[in-house]
Design an enzyme around this catalytic site. Structure first.
Site, mmCIF file in Angstrom:
data_model
loop_
_atom_site.group_PDB
_atom_site.id
_atom_site.type_symbol
_atom_site.label_atom_id
_atom_site.label_comp_id
_atom_site.label_asym_id
_atom_site.label_seq_id
_atom_site.Cartn_x
_atom_site.Cartn_y
_atom_site.Cartn_z
ATOM 1 N N SER A 186 0.385 1.607 2.271
ATOM 2 C CA SER A 186 0.617 1.253 1.162
ATOM 3 C C SER A 186 2.181 1.817 1.190
ATOM 4 O O SER A 186 3.125 1.540 1.754
ATOM 5 C CB SER A 186 -0.138 2.021 0.054
ATOM 6 O OG SER A 186 0.165 1.485 -1.062
ATOM 7 N N ASP A 236 -6.608 -7.195 -1.842
ATOM 8 C CA ASP A 236 -5.675 -6.292 -2.288
ATOM 9 C C ASP A 236 -5.183 -6.445 -3.767
ATOM 10 O O ASP A 236 -4.663 -7.241 -4.204
ATOM 11 C CB ASP A 236 -4.668 -6.145 -1.320
ATOM 12 C CG ASP A 236 -3.778 -4.685 -1.694
ATOM 13 O OD1 ASP A 236 -3.915 -4.256 -2.655
ATOM 14 O OD2 ASP A 236 -3.346 -4.031 -0.611
ATOM 15 N N HIS A 247 -7.619 -2.729 -1.501
ATOM 16 C CA HIS A 247 -6.404 -1.865 -1.155
ATOM 17 C C HIS A 247 -7.120 -0.556 -0.336
ATOM 18 O O HIS A 247 -7.174 0.441 -1.163
ATOM 19 C CB HIS A 247 -5.529 -1.261 -2.412
ATOM 20 C CG HIS A 247 -4.385 -0.790 -2.063
ATOM 21 N ND1 HIS A 247 -3.171 -1.609 -1.305
ATOM 22 C CD2 HIS A 247 -3.602 0.526 -2.234
ATOM 23 C CE1 HIS A 247 -2.337 -0.736 -1.128
ATOM 24 N NE2 HIS A 247 -2.542 0.396 -1.852
#
Length: 226
Positions: free
Chosen positions: A121, A175, A206
């Site tokens: 991320s 995601d 995610h």
């Protein structure tokens, strides 16, 4: 607010034999190095792999999209617009700190070409940005569930030293935090520029899946040990 000029604290997981390689793994927004340290046993690497893992903690700072709440972050997220999402001043400050982590491994006897810069991320954004601009060759860049801070634009002043460095890019097809198209935009920009990208998507949100860790294990052993 944490003084961002201080060296980053990190969780360091040493191999069972003397370290000859290193993986610097950057966490996502609001997490810490402790969030990814458990991947080391989960990877199931051979006892003689000689890979040191470094899991740094990002500085604490207010995050705009979270109402200014103070949390660990590599940079402020100003909006959900991919072209204005990352506070570039913060990205550049964190780049210097991540470079410091790389330099520390080099000083400890692990040359840059035996170092993988990885991240998830926000941490993946920083691994891409820093790795592409680093002035010595790295063993690889791992970018999980992330994007480029400039959307479809590659970082300015990308270094020729990492023009041929292998890039592993993973993304979740569902995601909900960093949309799949954001990762695809980064991948397309990299491929168009001639970078060697190993792109793979997974049926996940995610997150990181066990099957994905198996693929990461193979890639790490190929780029570092073999």
């Amino acid at each position: 607010m944490t003084n961002q000029k201080q060296p980053l604290d990190a969780i360091v997981v040493e191999p069972k034999v003397g370290a000859r390689y290193a993986v610097i793994w950057l966490h996502g927004l609001g997490d810490s190095g402790a969030g990814f340290a458990p991947v080391v046993p989960a990877l199931g690497l051979p006892d003689d792999a000689a890979i040191r893992f470094v899991f740094p903690h990002a500085p604490e700072q207010p995050v705009t999209i979270n109402g200014g709440y103070i949390m660990r972050a590599w940079y402020d997220i100003k909006s959900m617009d991919l072209h204005d999402r990352a506070d570039m001043a913060g990205v550049l400050e964190s780049e210097q700190q991540v470079r410091g982590l790389i330099e520390a491994q080099i000083a400890a006897g692990v040359p840059s070409e035996r170092i993988v810069l990885a991240g998830f991320s926000q941490g993946g954004v920083m691994s891409l940005f820093t790795g592409l601009r680093f002035d010595r060759p790295l063993a690889g860049i791992m970018a999980l569930s992330c994007y480029l801070p400039g959307g479809e634009q590659l970082p300015q002043d990308a270094s020729e030293a990492n023009r041929m460095t292998a890039i592993l890019q993973h993304h979740g097809e569902q995601d909900e935090v960093v949309p799949l198209f954001a990762g695809q935009m980064a991948k397309d920009a990299l491929v168009t520029a001639g970078y060697q990208v190993n792109w793979q998507t997974y049926s996940m949100g995610h997150s990181v899946l066990p099957a994905q860790l198996a693929d990461i294990r193979r890639w790490l052993l190929e780029k570092l040990v073999n």
